[in-house]
Design a protein around this motif. Structure first.
Motif, PDB file in Angstrom:
ATOM      1  N   SER A   1       0.836  -1.206   0.000  1.00  0.00           N
ATOM      2  CA  SER A   1       0.000   0.000   0.000  1.00  0.00           C
ATOM      3  C   SER A   1       0.874   1.261   0.000  1.00  0.00           C
ATOM      4  N   VAL A   2       1.966   1.246   0.748  1.00  0.00           N
ATOM      5  CA  VAL A   2       2.857   2.415   0.759  1.00  0.00           C
ATOM      6  C   VAL A   2       3.486   2.623  -0.610  1.00  0.00           C
ATOM      7  N   SER A   3       3.845   1.541  -1.284  1.00  0.00           N
ATOM      8  CA  SER A   3       4.440   1.674  -2.621  1.00  0.00           C
ATOM      9  C   SER A   3       3.442   2.171  -3.659  1.00  0.00           C
ATOM     10  N   ARG A   4       2.154   2.042  -3.371  1.00  0.00           N
ATOM     11  CA  ARG A   4       1.121   2.533  -4.283  1.00  0.00           C
ATOM     12  C   ARG A   4       0.647   3.927  -3.913  1.00  0.00           C
ATOM     13  N   GLY A   5       1.322   4.619  -3.015  1.00  0.00           N
ATOM     14  CA  GLY A   5       0.986   6.000  -2.696  1.00  0.00           C
ATOM     15  C   GLY A   5       0.132   6.191  -1.477  1.00  0.00           C
ATOM     16  N   VAL A   6      -0.167   5.147  -0.725  1.00  0.00           N
ATOM     17  CA  VAL A   6      -0.986   5.262   0.482  1.00  0.00           C
ATOM     18  C   VAL A   6      -0.062   5.582   1.654  1.00  0.00           C
ATOM     19  N   SER A   7      -0.480   6.458   2.538  1.00  0.00           N
ATOM     20  CA  SER A   7       0.328   6.787   3.711  1.00  0.00           C
ATOM     21  C   SER A   7       0.438   5.565   4.627  1.00  0.00           C
ATOM     22  N   ARG A   8       1.509   5.523   5.418  1.00  0.00           N
ATOM     23  CA  ARG A   8       1.746   4.349   6.261  1.00  0.00           C
ATOM     24  C   ARG A   8       0.675   4.207   7.343  1.00  0.00           C
ATOM     25  N   ASP A   9       0.201   5.319   7.873  1.00  0.00           N
ATOM     26  CA  ASP A   9      -0.865   5.228   8.876  1.00  0.00           C
ATOM     27  C   ASP A   9      -2.145   4.667   8.275  1.00  0.00           C
ATOM     28  N   SER A  10      -2.468   5.103   7.062  1.00  0.00           N
ATOM     29  CA  SER A  10      -3.666   4.576   6.395  1.00  0.00           C
ATOM     30  C   SER A  10      -3.468   3.134   5.958  1.00  0.00           C
ATOM     31  N   ALA A  11      -2.224   2.771   5.606  1.00  0.00           N
ATOM     32  CA  ALA A  11      -1.963   1.394   5.174  1.00  0.00           C
ATOM     33  C   ALA A  11      -2.163   0.398   6.302  1.00  0.00           C
ATOM     34  N   THR A  12      -1.968   0.857   7.545  1.00  0.00           N
ATOM     35  CA  THR A  12      -2.175  -0.047   8.677  1.00  0.00           C
ATOM     36  C   THR A  12      -3.617  -0.520   8.754  1.00  0.00           C
ATOM     37  N   TYR A  13      -4.540   0.301   8.282  1.00  0.00           N
ATOM     38  CA  TYR A  13      -5.955  -0.078   8.325  1.00  0.00           C
ATOM     39  C   TYR A  13      -6.287  -1.188   7.336  1.00  0.00           C
ATOM     40  N   MET A  14      -5.373  -1.523   6.421  1.00  0.00           N
ATOM     41  CA  MET A  14      -5.599  -2.682   5.558  1.00  0.00           C
ATOM     42  C   MET A  14      -5.669  -3.962   6.390  1.00  0.00           C
ATOM     43  N   LEU A  15      -4.790  -4.045   7.384  1.00  0.00           N
ATOM     44  CA  LEU A  15      -4.842  -5.202   8.287  1.00  0.00           C
ATOM     45  C   LEU A  15      -6.135  -5.221   9.098  1.00  0.00           C
TER      46      LEU A  15
ATOM     47  N   ILE B   1      -5.646 -10.006  -8.229  1.00  0.00           N
ATOM     48  CA  ILE B   1      -6.157  -8.638  -8.391  1.00  0.00           C
ATOM     49  C   ILE B   1      -5.357  -7.658  -7.532  1.00  0.00           C
ATOM     50  N   PHE B   2      -4.790  -8.133  -6.408  1.00  0.00           N
ATOM     51  CA  PHE B   2      -3.948  -7.261  -5.585  1.00  0.00           C
ATOM     52  C   PHE B   2      -2.847  -6.588  -6.404  1.00  0.00           C
ATOM     53  N   THR B   3      -2.348  -7.254  -7.413  1.00  0.00           N
ATOM     54  CA  THR B   3      -1.194  -6.744  -8.169  1.00  0.00           C
ATOM     55  C   THR B   3      -1.582  -5.670  -9.177  1.00  0.00           C
ATOM     56  N   PHE B   4      -2.887  -5.473  -9.435  1.00  0.00           N
ATOM     57  CA  PHE B   4      -3.313  -4.526 -10.465  1.00  0.00           C
ATOM     58  C   PHE B   4      -3.861  -3.221  -9.896  1.00  0.00           C
ATOM     59  N   VAL B   5      -4.384  -3.237  -8.674  1.00  0.00           N
ATOM     60  CA  VAL B   5      -4.989  -2.031  -8.116  1.00  0.00           C
ATOM     61  C   VAL B   5      -3.897  -1.054  -7.688  1.00  0.00           C
ATOM     62  N   THR B   6      -4.213   0.237  -7.766  1.00  0.00           N
ATOM     63  CA  THR B   6      -3.191   1.265  -7.503  1.00  0.00           C
ATOM     64  C   THR B   6      -3.653   2.354  -6.543  1.00  0.00           C
ATOM     65  N   GLU B   7      -4.854   2.246  -5.980  1.00  0.00           N
ATOM     66  CA  GLU B   7      -5.333   3.294  -5.089  1.00  0.00           C
ATOM     67  C   GLU B   7      -5.934   2.676  -3.832  1.00  0.00           C
ATOM     68  N   PHE B   8      -6.259   3.564  -2.872  1.00  0.00           N
ATOM     69  CA  PHE B   8      -6.601   3.134  -1.519  1.00  0.00           C
ATOM     70  C   PHE B   8      -7.824   2.232  -1.504  1.00  0.00           C
ATOM     71  N   TRP B   9      -8.915   2.643  -2.123  1.00  0.00           N
ATOM     72  CA  TRP B   9     -10.155   1.888  -2.021  1.00  0.00           C
ATOM     73  C   TRP B   9     -10.083   0.556  -2.760  1.00  0.00           C
ATOM     74  N   GLY B  10      -9.302   0.517  -3.828  1.00  0.00           N
ATOM     75  CA  GLY B  10      -9.117  -0.770  -4.496  1.00  0.00           C
ATOM     76  C   GLY B  10      -8.385  -1.763  -3.607  1.00  0.00           C
ATOM     77  N   LEU B  11      -7.323  -1.281  -2.935  1.00  0.00           N
ATOM     78  CA  LEU B  11      -6.604  -2.151  -2.012  1.00  0.00           C
ATOM     79  C   LEU B  11      -7.474  -2.539  -0.813  1.00  0.00           C
ATOM     80  N   MET B  12      -8.309  -1.594  -0.370  1.00  0.00           N
ATOM     81  CA  MET B  12      -9.202  -1.896   0.747  1.00  0.00           C
ATOM     82  C   MET B  12     -10.225  -2.971   0.356  1.00  0.00           C
ATOM     83  N   SER B  13     -10.746  -2.892  -0.867  1.00  0.00           N
ATOM     84  CA  SER B  13     -11.710  -3.899  -1.324  1.00  0.00           C
ATOM     85  C   SER B  13     -11.057  -5.273  -1.440  1.00  0.00           C
ATOM     86  N   CYS B  14      -9.847  -5.307  -2.003  1.00  0.00           N
ATOM     87  CA  CYS B  14      -9.142  -6.586  -2.103  1.00  0.00           C
ATOM     88  C   CYS B  14      -8.830  -7.156  -0.727  1.00  0.00           C
ATOM     89  N   SER B  15      -8.475  -6.277   0.202  1.00  0.00           N
ATOM     90  CA  SER B  15      -8.189  -6.744   1.561  1.00  0.00           C
ATOM     91  C   SER B  15      -9.425  -7.343   2.214  1.00  0.00           C
TER      92      SER B  15
END
Length: 550
Positions: A344-358, A400-414
């Motif tokens: 998520s950080v490599s796709r432009g999401v902040s580290r604090d927001s990336a923690t919410y993927m877990l 699909i995880f490998t194709f999404v590039t923004e926050f909500w796409g990663l959140m949906s995959c998670s």
């Protein structure tokens, strides 16, 4: 002091039931399993929050840091037979309490390490061995307390690791920013010491079915129920029973005080029976020795004692297919949680927001586990087919995880990944207790061998993902290995049911052929002689003889 000893004795004494209780003390075991999940698999899954700090402090690559989790998972799974042997030998309570001590000790000492090699020993070997001695005995004894509700209760109790992702991951990440990763690990180790208390709650269970009415009526030790029965006990003799003489002697001993006449009659009966038994013993040349109750108890206990470790499960084709499913599917169990933050950080999401993927994975995984428990609790249903469907659906989600590039796409995959992972993770070990795979009778041995085979994927999964990341400089490439492993695992899972039915059919045909061969040979060799013997018995029987004149 006496009260403390009695309390300790009550905690260690087994619970005796007439049948599987589907509740009772099993609810306390379920609570213990919940907290064991929080501080075992839950801590392993949130270890990704320390990944960047370890790479910076130790100046190590991604793949070398990933070996910490890999060694921990490998030791946890590979030493599963050791957990089975110790549980069968010493019981579940001391083994789980020892495991909790090792987990706490390994995590706390990890905070004082100065190199990644030292962390391999403390977190990988010491804590990994504690995870093994803790998790498997707890889930095994939980399945023994439940039968009809087994799938539902196991699914609910296994949400502990989801709670760890949901609550502990953000909390520990914030605590790490204020106290540092070393103090954070010390606090985790102190909390993991609570597993010792959970181990004390795992009271063993003993199932002793009630004797049936027919067994009670035919028992030679049954006491007379009325005065009439007592007075006429010695006159009742069953000519159809070989034990009737022994019963008459026993009953006559009860009525010795009624008169000299009955005493003389009893003495005569005793002498006659004794002479008859001695004559039979001389003819057979085999003395009849009664089996004492102590010896009978020893024989029964040795016969019912389970084997310490039974590798004969590897002869079962369906079990081998299921073990290969666990081997390849485990590639996708730990790597996504380990790399989703950095992805998520490599796709432009902040580290604090990336923690919410877990956290999103955790909430979805809870729903997946509860849904799986509810579905598997419905009857009739082939539970293994539901597991197969969820495993197949995990493959495209990981891709699909490998194709999404923004926050909500990663959140949906998670969320999708967490839901499907919850369905698979909560059912793949309890599925061994189902008749479609192996059965509850030999689950204690099967689960040790199964998790031992599964350990090799746990050892290879995170380092393989780290190797691909180092080679491609893309965290999304780690998800390809997970998807490939899930696909191969789904293939072997689909072969479990055909292997089971095919093996049963093959055994049935062999038994039928053997029976037919024996009956045909017996009929051809002994058929005429049997008919002659039967005719002779009928002709000489008392039914066709003339009555004696009166």
């Amino acid at each position: 002091m006496t009260g403390i000893m009695s309390a300790l004795k009550g905690c260690t004494s087994p619970n005796v039931y007439d049948e599987v209780p589907d509740g009772g003390w099993g609810w306390m075991v379920a609570v213990a399993f919940f907290f064991v999940e929080v501080f075992t698999y839950g801590i392993i899954k949130i270890f990704g929050i320390f990944l960047q700090d370890l790479m910076t402090d130790f100046n190590e690559t991604n793949s070398r840091v990933s070996w910490v989790v890999s060694i921990c998972v490998f030791v946890m799974a590979f030493t599963a037979p050791l957990s089975t042997v110790m549980s069968n030998r010493f019981g579940y309570q001391p083994v789980v309490m020892l495991g909790g001590l090792l987990i706490s000790l390994g995590t706390i000492t990890t905070a004082f390490t100065n190199s990644i090699i030292e962390m391999y020993i403390t977190m990988g070997i010491v804590a990994g061995l504690g995870y093994c001695l803790t998790f498997l005995p707890t889930v095994t004894i939980l399945t023994q307390y439940f039968s009809k509700r087994r799938s539902l209760v196991t699914s609910i109790a296994s949400t502990g690791e989801c709670f760890s992702l949901l609550a502990l991951a953000p909390a520990m990440n914030a605590l790490k920013e204020h106290m540092g990763w070393r103090n954070c690990l010390i606090m985790i180790g102190v909390m993991q010491a609570s597993i010792i208390v959970c181990g004390a709650l795992l009271k063993p269970i003993v199932i002793k079915p009630k004797p049936t009415a027919s067994e009670g009526s035919t028992s030679p030790l049954k006491e007379p129920e009325s005065k009439y029965d007592q007075e006429n006990e010695f006159t009742r003799t069953s000519f159809g029973s070989v034990d009737s003489g022994v019963q008459s002697v026993t009953s006559s001993q009860i009525n010795l005080s009624e008169g000299q006449e009955s005493t003389e009659q009893n003495s005569a009966e005793k002498k006659a029976l004794k002479e008859k038994e001695e004559e039979e013993n001389r003819e057979n040349k085999q003395p009849v020795l009664p089996l004492t109750p102590l010896k009978q108890e020893r024989v029964d206990s040795s016969a019912s004692r389970p084997k310490l470790l039974d590798f004969s499960v590897l002869r079962d084709a369906s079990f081998n297919c299921y073990a290969l499913f666990g081997l390849f599917a485990s590639l996708g169990f730990f790597a996504p949680q380990l790399y989703v933050i950095e992805l998520s950080v490599s796709r432009g999401v902040s580290r604090d927001s990336a923690t919410y993927m877990l956290s999103a994975m955790a909430v979805a995984e809870i729903l997946g586990r509860l849904s799986m428990g509810w579905v598997l609790n419905r009857r009739p249903i082939r539970k293994i087919y539901i597991l197969l469907i969820c495993t197949v659906l995990l493959c495209p989600v990981l891709v699909i995880f490998t194709f999404v590039t923004e926050f909500w796409g990663l959140m949906s995959c998670s969320c999708f990944y967490g839901f499907l992972l919850g369905t698979v993770a909560s059912s793949h070990i309890p599925m061994l207790a189902e008749d479609d795979v192996f059965g509850i009778q030999r689950m204690s041995s099967a689960v040790g061998v199964y998790v031992c085979i599964q350990s090799f994927a746990g050892l290879a999964g995170p380092p393989l993902g780290g190797f691909l990341v180092d080679r491609t400089d893309n965290y999304g490439s780690a998800f390809y290995s997970c998807a490939a492993g899930m696909g191969v695992g789904a293939l072997f899972l689909g072969l479990v049911r055909p292997a089971k039915s095919g093996l049963c059919l093959w055994r049935r045909r062999n038994d039928q052929q053997t029976t037919d061969r024996d009956s045909s040979s017996q009929g051809s060799d002994y058929g005429p002689a049997d008919f002659v013997e039967m005719d002779m018995e009928i002709d000489n029987g008392p039914a066709k003889s003339k009555p004696w004149p009166v």
